[in-house]
Design a protein around this motif. Structure first.
Motif, mmCIF file in Angstrom:
data_model
loop_
_atom_site.group_PDB
_atom_site.id
_atom_site.type_symbol
_atom_site.label_atom_id
_atom_site.label_comp_id
_atom_site.label_asym_id
_atom_site.label_seq_id
_atom_site.Cartn_x
_atom_site.Cartn_y
_atom_site.Cartn_z
ATOM 1 N N ASP A 95 0.856 -1.182 0.000
ATOM 2 C CA ASP A 95 0.000 0.000 0.000
ATOM 3 C C ASP A 95 0.893 1.233 0.000
ATOM 4 O O ASP A 95 1.560 1.519 0.989
ATOM 5 N N GLU A 96 0.907 1.959 -1.111
ATOM 6 C CA GLU A 96 1.772 3.131 -1.243
ATOM 7 C C GLU A 96 1.406 4.249 -0.272
ATOM 8 O O GLU A 96 2.213 5.124 0.005
ATOM 9 N N ARG A 97 0.192 4.227 0.248
ATOM 10 C CA ARG A 97 -0.240 5.290 1.153
ATOM 11 C C ARG A 97 0.220 5.055 2.585
ATOM 12 O O ARG A 97 0.203 5.962 3.394
ATOM 13 N N HIS A 98 0.643 3.826 2.907
ATOM 14 C CA HIS A 98 1.100 3.527 4.268
ATOM 15 C C HIS A 98 2.432 4.218 4.525
ATOM 16 O O HIS A 98 3.362 4.088 3.732
ATOM 17 N N MET A 99 2.511 4.916 5.619
ATOM 18 C CA MET A 99 3.739 5.644 5.943
ATOM 19 C C MET A 99 4.767 4.692 6.559
ATOM 20 O O MET A 99 4.430 3.894 7.432
ATOM 21 N N PRO A 100 6.009 4.792 6.110
ATOM 22 C CA PRO A 100 7.072 3.972 6.705
ATOM 23 C C PRO A 100 7.511 4.581 8.038
ATOM 24 O O PRO A 100 7.220 5.748 8.322
ATOM 25 N N PRO A 101 8.223 3.812 8.828
ATOM 26 C CA PRO A 101 8.780 4.389 10.056
ATOM 27 C C PRO A 101 9.819 5.444 9.708
ATOM 28 O O PRO A 101 10.429 5.409 8.635
ATOM 29 N N ILE A 102 10.002 6.372 10.621
ATOM 30 C CA ILE A 102 10.961 7.454 10.413
ATOM 31 C C ILE A 102 11.915 7.498 11.598
ATOM 32 O O ILE A 102 11.487 7.502 12.754
ATOM 33 N N LEU A 103 13.195 7.539 11.286
ATOM 34 C CA LEU A 103 14.241 7.691 12.297
ATOM 35 C C LEU A 103 14.790 9.098 12.181
ATOM 36 O O LEU A 103 15.235 9.515 11.104
ATOM 37 N N ARG A 104 14.741 9.836 13.285
ATOM 38 C CA ARG A 104 15.308 11.183 13.329
ATOM 39 C C ARG A 104 16.406 11.202 14.384
ATOM 40 O O ARG A 104 16.144 10.969 15.564
ATOM 41 N N LEU A 105 17.620 11.476 13.917
ATOM 42 C CA LEU A 105 18.752 11.610 14.830
ATOM 43 C C LEU A 105 18.854 13.083 15.208
ATOM 44 O O LEU A 105 19.242 13.917 14.391
ATOM 45 N N GLU A 106 18.498 13.397 16.437
ATOM 46 C CA GLU A 106 18.435 14.785 16.873
ATOM 47 C C GLU A 106 19.756 15.270 17.453
ATOM 48 O O GLU A 106 20.172 16.400 17.222
ATOM 49 N N LYS A 107 20.405 14.433 18.214
ATOM 50 C CA LYS A 107 21.718 14.703 18.796
ATOM 51 C C LYS A 107 22.456 13.371 18.842
ATOM 52 O O LYS A 107 21.902 12.333 18.490
ATOM 53 N N LEU A 108 23.676 13.396 19.314
ATOM 54 C CA LEU A 108 24.417 12.142 19.425
ATOM 55 C C LEU A 108 23.731 11.156 20.364
ATOM 56 O O LEU A 108 23.832 9.948 20.188
ATOM 57 N N ASN A 109 23.036 11.657 21.371
ATOM 58 C CA ASN A 109 22.415 10.777 22.357
ATOM 59 C C ASN A 109 20.891 10.914 22.380
ATOM 60 O O ASN A 109 20.254 10.566 23.367
ATOM 61 N N ARG A 110 20.319 11.419 21.300
ATOM 62 C CA ARG A 110 18.870 11.591 21.277
ATOM 63 C C ARG A 110 18.323 11.316 19.876
ATOM 64 O O ARG A 110 18.837 11.832 18.887
#
Length: 141
Positions: A11-26
């Motif tokens: 399903d092309e409309r399903h959103m994949p997971p997203i990884l956001r690296l905010e800081k080295l430890n967050r």
């Protein structure tokens, strides 16, 4: 992760997971608009498979806790993705409780690729249950 999500969910409309690296430890890791347990565990599996595709990660291990919280049709598609990993020389090790409620195709894929099957009454790892006293008088330490 988008390609893997599409392969699993079709399903092309399903959103994949997203990884956001905010800081080295967050960091944050989530599937947008879907905070359900199954979606979170599917996201982790997707992340692991993506890492195997782009990095020299030879295998991943997924426990039954992850897998049994995923919808049965989605689990069946994940099994197909797992099976494709051997084409790239990678391996997926998984633990599961039962396959009885899954499709015949899913059961066949898992059984055809199984290396080790553990069960009670002598088919435990090393031949005995570590949490039970042995009848032969030896100490199980």
């Amino acid at each position: 992760m988008r390609e893997i999500t599409l392969e699993i969910l079709h399903d092309e409309r399903h959103m994949p997971p997203i990884l956001r690296l905010e800081k080295l430890n967050r960091y944050t890791f989530k599937t947008p608009n879907d905070g359900g347990t199954g979606a979170q565990y599917r996201g982790l599996i997707t992340f692991d498979i993506a890492n195997m595709a782009i990095a020299p990660v030879p295998f991943v291990v997924h426990d039954s806790v992850l897998l049994k919280n995923i919808e049965k049709p989605v689990f069946s598609e994940i099994i197909k993705v797992y099976e494709k990993q051997k084409d790239s020389g990678k391996q997926v090790f998984m633990a599961y409780d039962t396959l009885d409620s899954y499709s015949e195709e899913t059961q066949r894929i898992v059984n055809d690729n199984a290396v080790l099957e553990l069960s009670p009454e002598g088919n435990e790892l090393f031949g005995w249950a570590w949490n039970k006293e042995r009848n032969d008088g030896t100490d199980e330490k």
